[in-house]
Design a protein around this motif. Structure first.
Motif, short mmCIF file in Angstrom:
data_model
loop_
_atom_site.label_atom_id
_atom_site.label_comp_id
_atom_site.label_asym_id
_atom_site.label_seq_id
_atom_site.Cartn_x
_atom_site.Cartn_y
_atom_site.Cartn_z
N LEU A 17 0.80 -1.22 0.00
CA LEU A 17 0.00 0.00 0.00
C LEU A 17 0.84 1.27 0.00
O LEU A 17 0.30 2.37 -0.12
N ASN B 48 -9.81 -5.15 9.22
CA ASN B 48 -9.20 -4.35 8.14
C ASN B 48 -10.09 -4.44 6.89
O ASN B 48 -9.61 -4.70 5.79
N MET C 293 -9.49 -4.16 2.70
CA MET C 293 -8.09 -4.33 2.35
C MET C 293 -7.92 -4.95 0.97
O MET C 293 -7.01 -4.58 0.21
N ARG D 295 -8.20 -2.26 -1.59
CA ARG D 295 -7.02 -1.40 -1.61
C ARG D 295 -5.89 -2.07 -2.38
O ARG D 295 -5.16 -1.40 -3.13
N ASP E 229 -6.68 -1.67 -6.01
CA ASP E 229 -6.36 -0.32 -6.47
C ASP E 229 -4.88 -0.21 -6.83
O ASP E 229 -4.51 0.40 -7.85
N CYS F 121 -18.25 -0.37 -6.67
CA CYS F 121 -17.15 0.45 -7.17
C CYS F 121 -17.25 0.57 -8.68
O CYS F 121 -17.25 -0.43 -9.40
#
Length: 205
Positions: A110, A135, A138, A141, A144, A169
């Protein structure tokens, strides 16, 4: 053209050592050899996304998916992993199997610097933290980051329970490939929105 048959690939991956002391908070669950073999073999056989490609493996653990990609002819495979112990096992697995053009970088996925790694790889593969240990999100993320690193497709394992959150999304197209185990599915994300067809991977079941 896939270099290895699926059965032979799985045989090789059964030799990959896993975590000695898995860290629960890091969600260090191993990717089973059968799933890793089917996933990577499908990536190459159906889309040609491994052979001759630059491949990144995010949250690579002990290297199961990295080694699968390397055995299928990746030009270079780079794993990114936060945990020192996992990095050591990854590198030892690579040495034991005498594999070229594959390495692991100790880094927080990240926090990878954009200037160095954005669009640096053709393909990204991952078995990310599912986000079940306080979390949540996660896995998204990690996706991404994968989208930043890849110029081609991103392949990822996810819990079916997070599907609704992913569908909300709208920043990229996300395709469910197949449910591979109880409550686990493989996804392909195309940063360029150029490949929208689902991939048949019934042999993962």
């Amino acid at each position: 053209m896939t270099r290895l048959k699926l059965k032979k690939l799985e045989e090789y991956l059964q030799c990959v050592d896993g975590f000695e002391k898995p860290k629960i908070l890091l969600e260090q669950y191993p990717t089973p050899p059968h799933i890793a073999a089917c996933m990577t073999h499908c990536m190459q056989e159906q889309h040609g996304d491994i052979e001759g490609k630059l491949v990144a493996d995010l949250g690579c653990g002990c290297g199961m998916l990295s080694i699968g990609a390397t055995l299928l002819g990746a030009q270079l495979t780079v794993g990114f992993e936060l945990d020192d112990a996992a990095v050591d096992i990854y590198r030892q697995n690579v040495l034991d199997m005498e594999l070229p053009n594959v390495d692991c970088i100790r880094a927080n996925v990240l926090q990878l610097p954009c200037s160095k790694w954005d669009n640096a790889f053709d393909t990204v593969v991952m078995n990310p933290p599912f986000g079940t240990k306080h979390n949540a999100g996660m896995d998204m993320r990690f996706l991404d980051v994968g989208m930043r690193l890849a110029t081609g497709a991103v392949y990822s394992l996810h819990k079916t329970s997070t599907r609704q959150r992913r569908e909300k999304c709208e920043c990229y197209q996300c395709h469910q490939l197949q449910t591979v185990q109880d409550q686990i599915e493989v996804l392909m994300v195309d940063p360029n929105h150029s490949r929208r067809s689902e991939i048949a991977v019934n042999h993962l079941l």
